[in-house]
Design a protein around this motif. Structure first.
Motif, short mmCIF file in Angstrom:
data_model
loop_
_atom_site.label_atom_id
_atom_site.label_comp_id
_atom_site.label_asym_id
_atom_site.label_seq_id
_atom_site.Cartn_x
_atom_site.Cartn_y
_atom_site.Cartn_z
N LEU A 1 -2.18 1.92 -6.91
CA LEU A 1 -1.78 0.52 -7.09
C LEU A 1 -2.17 -0.01 -8.46
O LEU A 1 -1.37 -0.64 -9.16
CB LEU A 1 -2.42 -0.35 -6.01
N HIS B 1 0.85 -1.18 0.00
CA HIS B 1 0.00 0.00 0.00
C HIS B 1 0.89 1.24 0.00
O HIS B 1 2.13 1.12 -0.08
CB HIS B 1 -0.96 0.00 1.20
N PRO C 1 -4.67 -3.26 0.77
CA PRO C 1 -4.21 -2.16 -0.09
C PRO C 1 -4.61 -0.78 0.42
O PRO C 1 -4.06 0.22 -0.04
CB PRO C 1 -4.90 -2.46 -1.43
N LEU D 1 -6.05 3.14 -4.04
CA LEU D 1 -6.26 2.00 -4.95
C LEU D 1 -5.85 2.35 -6.38
O LEU D 1 -5.24 1.54 -7.08
CB LEU D 1 -7.73 1.58 -4.93
N ALA E 1 -1.86 -7.05 -4.19
CA ALA E 1 -1.72 -6.29 -2.95
C ALA E 1 -2.89 -6.60 -2.03
O ALA E 1 -4.05 -6.36 -2.37
CB ALA E 1 -1.71 -4.80 -3.27
N ALA F 1 -5.13 -5.68 -6.81
CA ALA F 1 -5.44 -5.34 -5.42
C ALA F 1 -6.75 -5.98 -5.02
O ALA F 1 -7.68 -6.07 -5.83
CB ALA F 1 -5.51 -3.82 -5.24
#
Length: 276
Positions: free
Chosen positions: A217, A162, A186, A214, A183, A225
């Motif tokens: 990511l 994260h 996250p 998010l 992830a 994620a």
């Protein structure tokens, strides 16, 4: 929804629904709801004690099973080959499915026979019980041993990742070997909503801090994620993070955040690498 596709048989939507610690009817309801909203990636595990609830949701949903990516995992005390196989077969019964799309070793142990456990994973893939295989919570030296020394055809690794826990070394390795990095946690257990820098970026874009975290990511190559969300509002909000578009200034601000804040490290966890 964008997918991660690789040569190891993986075809996985970048955003999934994490199901821990939901159980029972609450879990079933959340998964059915997520599928209605458009999720096509569900993450579960034997250790979550909710595979039966996820299986009930898969059976109740009108979405065909072949359109849903399901990840499950074998617990760390079941890594002997026969126990691993039995665990996978039990997971499939609970999930009411003939296969799982991705099957992972959930945690490594210090006394595991890595080669035998990997061989057992490969056997599951060869039998068609797992479309793709991988590991979770492996530090880089152990992942390198599995992939480069043993030659395991691992499609993915799942780790905590994260905005305040970096995984650049693992991610570099994953990209070099055509693996996905999923992830978990996250949103740093929703602590991202309390980080002033993330709040400022969210205000700038007119979205929520969770959507910024998010979005950061999901824009990364090879990264998926699996945020947990039980309610429809949070599930829809997380889906909308796929539409977030960060700029270079945003990325620089996030890059400057501390990257050593690990939130998940149980007593049986491995010795973690220094994060960057």
């Amino acid at each position: 929804m964008e997918h991660i596709v690789n040569r190891h048989g993986l075809d996985m939507p970048k955003l999934g629904l994490g199901t821990w610690p939901m159980v029972g009817e609450d879990c079933t309801r959340a998964v059915v709801q997520a599928l209605e909203l458009g999720y096509r990636h569900i993450d579960t595990a034997a250790g979550y004690q909710n595979e039966d609830a996820v299986g009930a949701a898969l059976a109740a949903s009108p979405v065909p099973r072949e359109q849903i990516h399901v990840t499950s995992k074998v617990w760390w005390d079941q890594l002997e080959p026969q126990a691993l196989r039995v665990s996978c077969e039990r997971s499939l019964r609970d999930l009411r499915s003939e296969y799982v799309d991705l099957f992972l070793i959930h945690w490594p142990t210090g006394d595991m026979d890595l080669r035998r456990s990997i061989d057992a994973l490969v056997a599951l893939k060869e039998r068609g019980l797992a479309r793709a295989i991988g590991v979770a919570n492996f530090p880089l030296p152990l992942l390198r041993e599995a992939v480069e020394t043993i030659g395991a055809p691992l499609a993915a690794i799942q780790v905590e990742y994260h905005v305040t826990l970096g995984q650049s070394k693992l991610l570099d390795f994953a990209r070099q070997h055509e693996m996905a990095l999923t992830a978990y946690s996250p949103l740093a257990r929703n602590r991202v909503s309390e980080i002033p820098a993330i709040v400022d970026i969210a205000r700038k874009h007119g979205v929520l801090p969770t959507q910024i975290a998010l979005g950061w990511l999901l824009e990364q190559a090879n990264v998926a994620a699996v945020p947990k969300a039980g309610g429809a509002v949070n599930q829809a909000s997380n889906l909308a993070s796929l539409d977030v578009r960060l700029d270079d200034e945003d990325r620089a601000v996030i890059a400057a955040l501390p990257k050593g804040e690990r939130l998940v490290s149980p007593a049986f966890a491995p010795q973690w690498d220094e994060v960057v």
